[in-house]
Scaffold this motif. Structure first.
Motif, PDB file in Angstrom:
ATOM      1  N   SER A  54       0.829  -1.209   0.000  1.00 36.84           N
ATOM      2  CA  SER A  54       0.000   0.000   0.000  1.00 36.84           C
ATOM      3  C   SER A  54       0.861   1.255   0.000  1.00 36.84           C
ATOM      4  CB  SER A  54      -0.924   0.010   1.219  1.00 36.84           C
ATOM      5  OG  SER A  54      -1.807  -1.092   1.181  1.00 36.84           O
ATOM      6  N   ALA A  55       1.920   1.259   0.809  1.00 39.80           N
ATOM      7  CA  ALA A  55       2.812   2.420   0.864  1.00 39.80           C
ATOM      8  C   ALA A  55       3.504   2.631  -0.478  1.00 39.80           C
ATOM      9  CB  ALA A  55       3.842   2.239   1.974  1.00 39.80           C
ATOM     10  N   LYS A  56       3.943   1.550  -1.103  1.00 43.08           N
ATOM     11  CA  LYS A  56       4.614   1.648  -2.398  1.00 43.08           C
ATOM     12  C   LYS A  56       3.641   2.174  -3.460  1.00 43.08           C
ATOM     13  CE  LYS A  56       8.196  -0.770  -4.764  1.00 43.08           C
ATOM     14  NZ  LYS A  56       9.386  -0.074  -4.349  1.00 43.08           N
ATOM     15  N   LEU A  57       2.421   1.646  -3.466  1.00 42.66           N
ATOM     16  CA  LEU A  57       1.416   2.115  -4.425  1.00 42.66           C
ATOM     17  C   LEU A  57       1.084   3.584  -4.188  1.00 42.66           C
ATOM     18  CD1 LEU A  57      -1.059  -0.897  -4.629  1.00 42.66           C
ATOM     19  CD2 LEU A  57       0.575  -0.159  -6.352  1.00 42.66           C
ATOM     20  N   LEU A  58       1.002   3.997  -2.929  1.00 45.23           N
ATOM     21  CA  LEU A  58       0.697   5.393  -2.628  1.00 45.23           C
ATOM     22  C   LEU A  58       1.802   6.313  -3.133  1.00 45.23           C
ATOM     23  CD1 LEU A  58      -1.374   7.241  -1.321  1.00 45.23           C
ATOM     24  CD2 LEU A  58      -0.131   7.022   0.809  1.00 45.23           C
ATOM     25  N   THR A  59       3.044   5.860  -3.030  1.00 42.87           N
ATOM     26  CA  THR A  59       4.169   6.641  -3.540  1.00 42.87           C
ATOM     27  C   THR A  59       4.028   6.868  -5.041  1.00 42.87           C
ATOM     28  OG1 THR A  59       5.609   5.758  -1.833  1.00 42.87           O
ATOM     29  CG2 THR A  59       6.678   6.704  -3.762  1.00 42.87           C
ATOM     30  N   TYR A  60       3.736   5.814  -5.790  1.00 48.39           N
ATOM     31  CA  TYR A  60       3.578   5.949  -7.241  1.00 48.39           C
ATOM     32  C   TYR A  60       2.293   6.682  -7.601  1.00 48.39           C
ATOM     33  CZ  TYR A  60       7.538   2.914  -7.898  1.00 48.39           C
ATOM     34  OH  TYR A  60       8.794   2.404  -7.874  1.00 48.39           O
ATOM     35  N   THR A  97       0.892   9.202  -6.330  1.00 48.26           N
ATOM     36  CA  THR A  97       0.929  10.661  -6.274  1.00 48.26           C
ATOM     37  C   THR A  97       1.313  11.285  -7.601  1.00 48.26           C
ATOM     38  OG1 THR A  97       3.190  10.629  -5.441  1.00 48.26           O
ATOM     39  CG2 THR A  97       1.422  10.744  -3.810  1.00 48.26           C
ATOM     40  N   GLU A  98       2.070  10.556  -8.448  1.00 43.25           N
ATOM     41  CA  GLU A  98       2.520  11.125  -9.715  1.00 43.25           C
ATOM     42  C   GLU A  98       2.098  10.340 -10.943  1.00 43.25           C
ATOM     43  OE1 GLU A  98       6.662  11.918  -9.673  1.00 43.25           O
ATOM     44  OE2 GLU A  98       6.573  13.036  -7.800  1.00 43.25           O
ATOM     45  N   HIS A  99       1.629   9.125 -10.755  1.00 37.39           N
ATOM     46  CA  HIS A  99       1.308   8.266 -11.897  1.00 37.39           C
ATOM     47  C   HIS A  99      -0.020   7.566 -11.662  1.00 37.39           C
ATOM     48  CE1 HIS A  99       5.480   8.829 -13.063  1.00 37.39           C
ATOM     49  NE2 HIS A  99       5.826   8.481 -11.848  1.00 37.39           N
ATOM     50  N   PRO A 100      -0.707   7.232 -12.741  1.00 39.98           N
ATOM     51  CA  PRO A 100      -1.958   6.488 -12.559  1.00 39.98           C
ATOM     52  C   PRO A 100      -1.686   5.049 -12.115  1.00 39.98           C
ATOM     53  CG  PRO A 100      -1.512   6.854 -14.896  1.00 39.98           C
ATOM     54  CD  PRO A 100      -0.453   7.579 -14.132  1.00 39.98           C
ATOM     55  N   LEU A 101      -2.601   4.520 -11.320  1.00 43.52           N
ATOM     56  CA  LEU A 101      -2.570   3.110 -10.938  1.00 43.52           C
ATOM     57  C   LEU A 101      -3.666   2.410 -11.722  1.00 43.52           C
ATOM     58  CD1 LEU A 101      -2.286   3.158  -7.034  1.00 43.52           C
ATOM     59  CD2 LEU A 101      -0.474   2.768  -8.688  1.00 43.52           C
ATOM     60  N   LEU A 102      -3.308   1.343 -12.379  1.00 45.34           N
ATOM     61  CA  LEU A 102      -4.268   0.562 -13.154  1.00 45.34           C
ATOM     62  C   LEU A 102      -4.323  -0.832 -12.562  1.00 45.34           C
ATOM     63  CD1 LEU A 102      -6.104   0.150 -15.657  1.00 45.34           C
ATOM     64  CD2 LEU A 102      -4.026  -0.469 -16.926  1.00 45.34           C
ATOM     65  N   PHE A 103      -5.457  -1.185 -11.962  1.00 44.10           N
ATOM     66  CA  PHE A 103      -5.648  -2.525 -11.420  1.00 44.10           C
ATOM     67  C   PHE A 103      -6.208  -3.401 -12.540  1.00 44.10           C
ATOM     68  CE2 PHE A 103      -5.583  -0.081  -7.535  1.00 44.10           C
ATOM     69  CZ  PHE A 103      -4.919  -0.910  -6.649  1.00 44.10           C
ATOM     70  N   VAL A 104      -5.471  -4.460 -12.871  1.00 40.50           N
ATOM     71  CA  VAL A 104      -5.860  -5.367 -13.953  1.00 40.50           C
ATOM     72  C   VAL A 104      -5.942  -6.779 -13.390  1.00 40.50           C
ATOM     73  CG1 VAL A 104      -5.237  -6.277 -16.226  1.00 40.50           C
ATOM     74  CG2 VAL A 104      -4.626  -3.934 -15.621  1.00 40.50           C
ATOM     75  N   SER A 160      -8.273   0.602   0.919  1.00 40.37           N
ATOM     76  CA  SER A 160      -8.588   1.209   2.208  1.00 40.37           C
ATOM     77  C   SER A 160      -7.362   1.913   2.781  1.00 40.37           C
ATOM     78  CB  SER A 160      -9.085   0.138   3.183  1.00 40.37           C
ATOM     79  OG  SER A 160      -9.408   0.710   4.424  1.00 40.37           O
ATOM     80  N   ASP A 161      -6.204   1.279   2.673  1.00 44.23           N
ATOM     81  CA  ASP A 161      -4.963   1.908   3.149  1.00 44.23           C
ATOM     82  C   ASP A 161      -4.683   3.190   2.375  1.00 44.23           C
ATOM     83  OD1 ASP A 161      -4.581  -0.164   4.937  1.00 44.23           O
ATOM     84  OD2 ASP A 161      -3.122  -1.222   3.690  1.00 44.23           O
ATOM     85  N   ILE A 162      -4.863   3.148   1.069  1.00 43.50           N
ATOM     86  CA  ILE A 162      -4.634   4.339   0.246  1.00 43.50           C
ATOM     87  C   ILE A 162      -5.619   5.438   0.636  1.00 43.50           C
ATOM     88  CG2 ILE A 162      -4.796   5.265  -2.104  1.00 43.50           C
ATOM     89  CD1 ILE A 162      -3.667   2.550  -3.088  1.00 43.50           C
ATOM     90  N   ASP A 163      -6.884   5.069   0.826  1.00 42.60           N
ATOM     91  CA  ASP A 163      -7.911   6.043   1.196  1.00 42.60           C
ATOM     92  C   ASP A 163      -7.584   6.734   2.514  1.00 42.60           C
ATOM     93  OD1 ASP A 163     -10.613   7.273   0.880  1.00 42.60           O
ATOM     94  OD2 ASP A 163     -11.036   6.102   2.680  1.00 42.60           O
ATOM     95  N   ILE A 197     -11.576   9.340  -6.676  1.00 43.45           N
ATOM     96  CA  ILE A 197     -10.143   9.445  -6.402  1.00 43.45           C
ATOM     97  C   ILE A 197      -9.431   9.496  -7.747  1.00 43.45           C
ATOM     98  CG2 ILE A 197      -8.126   8.295  -5.425  1.00 43.45           C
ATOM     99  CD1 ILE A 197      -9.950   7.094  -3.325  1.00 43.45           C
ATOM    100  N   PRO A 198      -8.659  10.536  -7.990  1.00 48.06           N
ATOM    101  CA  PRO A 198      -7.969  10.631  -9.278  1.00 48.06           C
ATOM    102  C   PRO A 198      -6.828   9.626  -9.350  1.00 48.06           C
ATOM    103  CG  PRO A 198      -7.256  12.391  -7.841  1.00 48.06           C
ATOM    104  CD  PRO A 198      -8.352  11.666  -7.113  1.00 48.06           C
ATOM    105  N   ASN A 199      -6.475   9.241 -10.546  1.00 51.36           N
ATOM    106  CA  ASN A 199      -5.304   8.403 -10.799  1.00 51.36           C
ATOM    107  C   ASN A 199      -5.470   6.924 -10.470  1.00 51.36           C
ATOM    108  OD1 ASN A 199      -3.741  10.270 -12.007  1.00 51.36           O
ATOM    109  ND2 ASN A 199      -2.193  10.373 -10.420  1.00 51.36           N
TER     110      ASN A 199
END
Length: 159
Positions: free
Chosen positions: A39-45, A47-54, A68-71, A84-86
């Protein structure tokens, strides 16, 4: 040679490392224990890049806990139910009728009785989605390893 800079996180393991795959209850328990790092690693990315869950369902408990952690870490700007953007959720929908208009957003239940709204993409052909996300100009002649090292050093310098 063209190099596209990006990251792929395989949340439930990888076929090249069979021990990393998540199948049993013990595997899921171990995932829950380690999910804060993901979750921490995804939150880092994020902030500047889109996350695509596939390849995941919005009802997957692992995805719900990561979201939930990101939220919990996001600053609230605007209405509580704002998208939530991105964050994009790509879902396969087989045999989509030509006149079908998929929802552009999805409300996902997360921990604590909360929910988040994210951008949704439904399709029966992932090709156009990957082409759209990869449409930016590739960076030629740059080593991804060097780029990551520079990024890491800039974080250290900022601290």
């Amino acid at each position: 040679m063209q190099i596209l800079i990006g990251e792929v996180f395989k949340i439930h393991g990888c076929v090249s490392d069979y021990n990393s795959l998540i199948f049993t209850q013990q595997d899921y328990d171990e995932f829950l224990r380690k999910k804060k790092y993901l979750s921490a690693k995804l939150l880092t990315y994020f902030t500047e890049h889109p996350l695509l869950f596939v390849g995941y369902s919005a009802t997957d408990p692992n995805i719900q806990t990561v979201l939930s952690d990101i939220d919990e870490c996001l600053p609230r700007v605007g209405p509580a139910d704002a998208t939530i953007p991105n964050i994009y959720f790509l879902e396969w929908r087989q045999n989509m009728p030509a006149d079908y208009v998929p929802a552009r957003e999805k409300l996902i239940a997360i921990e604590g009785g909360r929910s988040i709204r994210i951008k949704a993409i439904e399709t029966d052909d992932f090709r156009w989605v990957f082409e759209a996300f990869g449409a930016h100009q590739p960076i030629n002649g740059v080593s991804p390893r060097v780029l990551r090292a520079l990024l890491h050093r800039s974080y250290d310098l900022e601290r």
